[in-house]
Design a protein around this motif. Structure first.
Motif, PDB file in Angstrom:
ATOM      1  N   VAL A  12       0.828  -1.199   0.000  1.00 34.66           N
ATOM      2  CA  VAL A  12       0.000   0.000   0.000  1.00 34.66           C
ATOM      3  C   VAL A  12       0.869   1.258   0.000  1.00 34.66           C
ATOM      4  O   VAL A  12       0.653   2.188  -0.785  1.00 34.66           O
ATOM      5  CB  VAL A  12      -0.951   0.000   1.222  1.00 34.66           C
ATOM      6  CG1 VAL A  12      -1.692   1.335   1.326  1.00 34.66           C
ATOM      7  CG2 VAL A  12      -1.946  -1.150   1.119  1.00 34.66           C
ATOM      8  N   GLU A  13       1.863   1.286   0.882  1.00 34.45           N
ATOM      9  CA  GLU A  13       2.723   2.474   0.961  1.00 34.45           C
ATOM     10  C   GLU A  13       3.488   2.696  -0.339  1.00 34.45           C
ATOM     11  O   GLU A  13       3.645   3.826  -0.803  1.00 34.45           O
ATOM     12  CB  GLU A  13       3.688   2.340   2.137  1.00 34.45           C
ATOM     13  CG  GLU A  13       3.000   2.442   3.498  1.00 34.45           C
ATOM     14  CD  GLU A  13       3.989   2.352   4.642  1.00 34.45           C
ATOM     15  OE1 GLU A  13       5.206   2.271   4.368  1.00 34.45           O
ATOM     16  OE2 GLU A  13       3.536   2.359   5.801  1.00 34.45           O
ATOM     17  N   ALA A  14       3.951   1.603  -0.937  1.00 33.53           N
ATOM     18  CA  ALA A  14       4.687   1.721  -2.196  1.00 33.53           C
ATOM     19  C   ALA A  14       3.765   2.235  -3.308  1.00 33.53           C
ATOM     20  O   ALA A  14       4.170   3.066  -4.140  1.00 33.53           O
ATOM     21  CB  ALA A  14       5.281   0.368  -2.588  1.00 33.53           C
ATOM     22  N   ALA A  15       2.514   1.756  -3.304  1.00 33.83           N
ATOM     23  CA  ALA A  15       1.556   2.208  -4.326  1.00 33.83           C
ATOM     24  C   ALA A  15       1.307   3.704  -4.190  1.00 33.83           C
ATOM     25  O   ALA A  15       1.288   4.435  -5.195  1.00 33.83           O
ATOM     26  CB  ALA A  15       0.252   1.433  -4.185  1.00 33.83           C
ATOM     27  N   VAL A  16       1.128   4.164  -2.949  1.00 35.32           N
ATOM     28  CA  VAL A  16       0.900   5.596  -2.720  1.00 35.32           C
ATOM     29  C   VAL A  16       2.116   6.402  -3.157  1.00 35.32           C
ATOM     30  O   VAL A  16       1.992   7.441  -3.819  1.00 35.32           O
ATOM     31  CB  VAL A  16       0.598   5.834  -1.219  1.00 35.32           C
ATOM     32  CG1 VAL A  16       0.647   7.321  -0.888  1.00 35.32           C
ATOM     33  CG2 VAL A  16      -0.760   5.247  -0.863  1.00 35.32           C
TER      34      VAL A  16
END
Length: 340
Positions: A12-16
């Motif tokens: 999730v953090e990487a996608a953001v």
């Protein structure tokens, strides 16, 4: 179709982080709306960030005792989930009233929130559309507008939100869990989508680099007296001309609590707290329901071809509330074998 690159998000953090760094990127999950928009050249992302492998598919208990729907759980899995059917059957009905079984098998809960309007002019690149090209004009105002909005419209746009699921979520007072560069936050469902005003190109209140991780249903019981009524041009695989999500809590014949939301009439799922307040404490009679319906459409505006929707909405509200008061079958009883 324009060329684009493809990346599978690793978390999730990487996608953001990757979305924040690439203005031309778009998140994709089920892709049931985005791919159509790309084929029509309405959307031209330079990069697709695939979210499908993120751990956001669970349907589980929420911290307040309600139910948390993972953003990547499919619409089909959500509609037929035992907990959803038993505790939130209104949502099951709303989901199963939309699209087709094949689409519901692909479409995700998060993606459903981001559906774009089905306004003909939005998809027709040869005509002006403020939503597609800000400042170009609205062809629906003064044009053929049978499917367009009657509530909360503006001089810039009279498009409607197409989702059935979102109408159910609005009535059930859901909240949306969001993650972005500044961390996590919770958005009330009524604040998630927005009216067109002078910026119809914006469908919701999220920043471009924020991602929906879950939808929470509160720990409230509207599982006995509810109805999702969808009126459309054909019985299946059609968007609503008017839809109504109605839910009541009754004490004898007195309305203890009421929820009412409409679809197919505005740029967002239309929930009317004033009409709900009119219902509260009143007897569950047709006269009470008519007063609430009149309040909902009090400021409605027709644009010629869609003016019939004002009377249609009034009648649909009364009918949905009557069905809710009488007690409604659960989705599994209604929809089994009803769709092709």
């Amino acid at each position: 179709m324009n060329s684009f690159t493809y990346t599978r998000a690793s978390g999730v953090e990487a996608a953001v982080r990757e979305k924040a760094a690439d203005e031309g990127a778009k998140f994709i999950a089920g892709g049931t709306n985005l791919l159509d928009l790309m084929k029509e050249n309405v959307e031209r992302p330079t990069r697709l960030l695939d979210l499908n492998h993120l751990p956001l598919k669970a349907i589980e208990a929420a911290p307040d005792g309600g139910l948390r729907l993972g953003a990547l759980a499919t619409n089909a899995d959500t509609a037929w989930d035992e907990q959803v059917q038993q505790r939130y059957p209104l949502l099951s009905q709303a989901i199963l009233a939309g699209a087709s079984p094949q689409l519901r098998n692909m479409a995700t809960n998060g993606g459903n929130l981001f559906q774009r309007t089905r306004c003909y002019y939005f998809y027709d690149l040869a005509t002006p559309c403020n939503k597609r090209e800000p400042g170009s004009g609205c062809s629906a105002i003064g044009g053929y507008n049978r499917i367009h909005g009657i509530l909360g419209t503006s001089e810039s746009c009279i498009a409607t939100h197409p989702s059935d699921m979102c109408v159910g979520l609005a009535a059930l007072n859901a909240t949306v869990q969001v993650t972005g560069p500044n961390g996590e936050r919770t958005v009330k469902f009524e604040d998630f989508h927005r009216l067109p005003e002078d910026k119809p190109e914006l469908d919701n209140t999220l920043a471009p680099d924020e991602i929906v991780t879950a939808i929470d249903l509160p720990n409230e019981d509207f599982s006995k007296n509810f109805s999702y009524l969808k009126l459309r041009d054909r019985q299946s695989y059609a968007f609503a001309l008017v839809s109504v999500a109605a839910a009541l809590q009754l004490e004898g014949n007195t309305i203890k609590e009421a929820r009412l939301a409409l679809g197919g009439v505005a740029h967002k799922p239309w929930r009317d707290p004033k009409a709900e307040a009119l219902l509260k404490g009143q007897p569950a009679t047709e006269e009470t329901f008519r007063k609430a319906a009149a309040a909902v459409v009090e400021n409605a505006q027709g644009y010629g071809h869609n003016t019939f929707k004002i009377e249609l909405a009034k009648r649909a509200i009364v009918r949905a509330l009557k069905q809710a008061a009488e007690g409604t079958q659960h989705a599994s009883d209604i929809f089994t074998n009803s769709n092709p």
